[in-house]
Design a protein around this motif. Structure first.
Motif, PDB file in Angstrom:
ATOM      1  N   ASP A  83      -4.009 -36.058 -19.608  1.00  0.00           N
ATOM      2  CA  ASP A  83      -3.844 -36.625 -20.950  1.00  0.00           C
ATOM      3  C   ASP A  83      -4.151 -38.110 -21.052  1.00  0.00           C
ATOM      4  OD1 ASP A  83      -3.058 -34.094 -21.496  1.00  0.00           O
ATOM      5  OD2 ASP A  83      -0.906 -34.516 -21.496  1.00  0.00           O
ATOM      6  N   ARG A  92      -2.594 -40.539 -19.795  1.00  0.00           N
ATOM      7  CA  ARG A  92      -1.325 -41.154 -20.163  1.00  0.00           C
ATOM      8  C   ARG A  92      -0.549 -41.558 -18.922  1.00  0.00           C
ATOM      9  NH1 ARG A  92       0.851 -37.103 -23.714  1.00  0.00           N
ATOM     10  NH2 ARG A  92       1.547 -36.097 -21.797  1.00  0.00           N
ATOM     11  N   GLU A 131      -0.308 -39.182 -15.711  1.00  0.00           N
ATOM     12  CA  GLU A 131      -0.477 -37.845 -16.290  1.00  0.00           C
ATOM     13  C   GLU A 131      -1.978 -37.668 -16.525  1.00  0.00           C
ATOM     14  OE1 GLU A 131       3.671 -36.696 -18.373  1.00  0.00           O
ATOM     15  OE2 GLU A 131       2.474 -38.104 -19.546  1.00  0.00           O
ATOM     16  N   SER A 136      -0.206 -44.294 -23.716  1.00  0.00           N
ATOM     17  CA  SER A 136      -1.374 -43.413 -23.854  1.00  0.00           C
ATOM     18  C   SER A 136      -2.654 -44.198 -24.057  1.00  0.00           C
ATOM     19  CB  SER A 136      -1.170 -42.455 -25.028  1.00  0.00           C
ATOM     20  OG  SER A 136       0.007 -41.708 -24.839  1.00  0.00           O
TER      21      SER A 136
END
Lengths: 387, 387
Positions: B34, B36, B31, B52
């Motif tokens: 972000d 993440r 992702e 994360s």
């Protein structure tokens, strides 16, 4: 940590869960005489534990679930056993026939199929529950009941297999598990005894025992039917004594070349896969049983039938010549490469030992005790077709 | 159980260990916006949790440990992060450069190498500790400092990579980690921008941005030096506008054919790997970015640069023609097949979604929400070379 893990695994305690373990580097060694599996890991070449109670494991083979947690073991006594490697225990065991000779797992991992000698035929089970999903008797066109051999998984949840007595190749389509469909190819040759499917899942090849040659089916073009290739592959007119039939699953391709253990002769055949013609023969130390390509395809490892089953030869593919002959122990039954080929594991049945070799230097790096070890299987097989 | 597992994983609690989990069917979705990772599994196509704190993940890639437990994530910000998937947590993170562009893991899994833009060069780390093992500045023969691109793992704990400004290919041999040795190939062509190594680990191919053609090194015969192939591969005289450089790692071979996304043109090139000559071009819907063969080699999946990055085309290999065009979402950045090819996962960055497709019927079977997803990586990569 390792000791704690082993204890947990050996006893199958939840304790082992306190020490979570990945499954990508796990393997199982068949201890044929004791109906036992030894669990190993290939990162540090150690034993992790053992699982007992699997019945007759002579000539046993197994496949892995797609998450690399469970093994499905095909025993010679017709037993199908589901083993949980994370908890080192048997999840379920069904005796589904009198005598079976191996099996395969479907492309999507939901079905496992078993090839039976007695009473013959193929049974398909659900991999979660081991419930019977399909029971396919192997009656040839002339009504002959046949032993089933060379059962392989093909793309699309198809299983391909051969009928020994009837001389047929069948494709069992399990796409719709409620409606299995079978496509039959008859008169493919006398006594298909073993088969393989190429790594891309395209070609199914059955070796013939009753005559020379190999029956080939192109699964991309099944309407073209079964074609005969390698007419000189077999025992030949003289019908040489064969101490152990070679295994075909060792077949692998390096570029456009494939390698095949000769039957009876002290040779490995070189086949051009673009023409399916024999393009050479490599003299070796005995009757080859497995001729397996090291991942990367630059070296071919060969083991042998009696009286040469204490030897292994390493062949250099570019020059098609023997690079080195080693004697890793007595009764070398199987060879298994680590997934990316840096090491190979060899089982020496009559030395009660498994040895681990560095493939670059061809030198021994580890030894593990094992009772009458035969097959060695690493979980990476879960991610490949036709194994 | 699944919920409990997820909870455990999301929080990285030991709780999840109470529910042991295998790693063969795990995957990570980047992702990018972000910093993440989303952890998924490909058996039931579900999300398991997220990790994360990985920094700038634009154009991030990753590799897996040989036991399929750990991931090594290469961030654009020069961060190298070791992630434990069983505990869904970051084990260690080092910012090892100002700007990196990917890396590779050694054949034996003990070393991870990172290719850097700023300051350039390659750094090699121990996979257990992330301690620096080797630091190789990328200074060309003329002393030019270069960005390093196309870093790939080769057999024998060798890393192959290319120097963008200097126009060189280097082989870094880490067999003896205390004595890294570098073999340099100079004047291989202008501005190598990406590279691949064939699945058997034999051929290293670097695409050139500064001129047409591909520089090829045969790792079985390095003394023969770098050879130029596919002279017509490139932007050509007209120097077409290129909206996104194609990725070469998608390259895969079906039989003796390989497929390569054209640069600038709306075509996929067909290459005969026995002669390394172009033997055909397949017209497609846009500028191809990835041209990836479905395991089994019968179908080729292609995604595209702007303005066609909402489309994916499926090409039938036997007929070399487009079978179907689908529109799985906006901004299709990556495609990842399940190991045996029954499904493909597609990331749609601008639709904040990952979709899962059945490859036989080319129909969507699942959708998973994801924030600006880019790369998708399944653990089966751990068992293969050059990924």
């Amino acid at each position: 940590m390792k000791r704690l893990l082993c204890a947990g695994l050996m006893l199958g305690l939840a304790a082992c869960a306190a020490n979570p373990r990945a499954t990508g580097d796990l393997g199982l060694v068949v201890e044929r005489a004791d109906g036992r599996l030894q669990m190993v890991e290939s990162t540090h070449s150690t034993r992790l534990g053992q699982i007992s109670g699997l019945g007759d494991l002579s000539h046993a083979s197994l496949v892995f679930s797609r998450d690399e947690r469970f093994a499905f073991v095909f025993g010679r006594d017709g037993g199908l056993t589901k083993v949980d490697m994370l908890e080192a225990r048997i999840v379920k065991r069904v005796v589904q026939a009198g005598n079976s000779i191996g099996g395969a797992i479907s492309q999507d991992g939901t079905l496992v199929a078993v090839a039976n000698y007695t009473p013959g035929g193929v049974k398909v089970f659900d991999t979660d529950t081991l419930e019977l999903v399909a029971d396919i008797p192997a009656l040839g066109a002339d009504g002959t009941a046949s032993k089933v051999v060379g059962l392989e998984d093909a793309p699309g949840n198809v299983f391909a297999f051969s009928l020994y007595e009837a001389g047929e190749i069948w494709l069992l389509d399990m796409k719709d598990r409620a409606k299995p469909s079978v496509r039959k190819f008859t008169h493919i040759g006398k006594q298909p005894y073993d088969a393989l499917i190429t790594e891309d899942g395209r070609y199914y090849l059955a070796g013939l025992f009753g005559e020379d040659g190999i029956a080939m089916l192109d699964l991309w073009n099944p309407d073209k039917g079964v074609r005969r290739i390698l007419d000189h592959y077999g025992r030949g007119q003289e019908a040489l004594p064969v101490y152990k039939m070679p295994h075909l699953e060792g077949w692998a391709a390096s570029g456009n070349l494939a390698f095949l253990p000769a039957i009876g002769r002290h040779e490995v055949l070189v086949v051009d896969m673009t023409t399916w013609r024999e393009v050479g023969r490599i003299p070796v130390a005995g009757q080859p049983v497995f001729a397996m390509l090291q991942p990367g395809g630059r070296r071919l490892w060969v083991n042998f039938a009696l009286p040469d089953n204490g030897k292994v030869q390493v062949i250099d593919v570019p020059s098609l010549s023997v690079l080195k002959t080693i004697e890793p122990g007595q009764g070398i039954l199987h060879m298994e490469f680590t997934p990316r080929g840096e090491r190979v594991w060899l089982s020496a049945r009559d030395s009660d030992q498994v040895s681990v070799w560095d493939t670059a230097s061809i030198s021994k790096v580890a030894e593990l005790p094992a009772m009458k070890p035969s097959g060695i299987f690493f979980t990476a097989r879960a991610h490949r077709m036709g194994l």
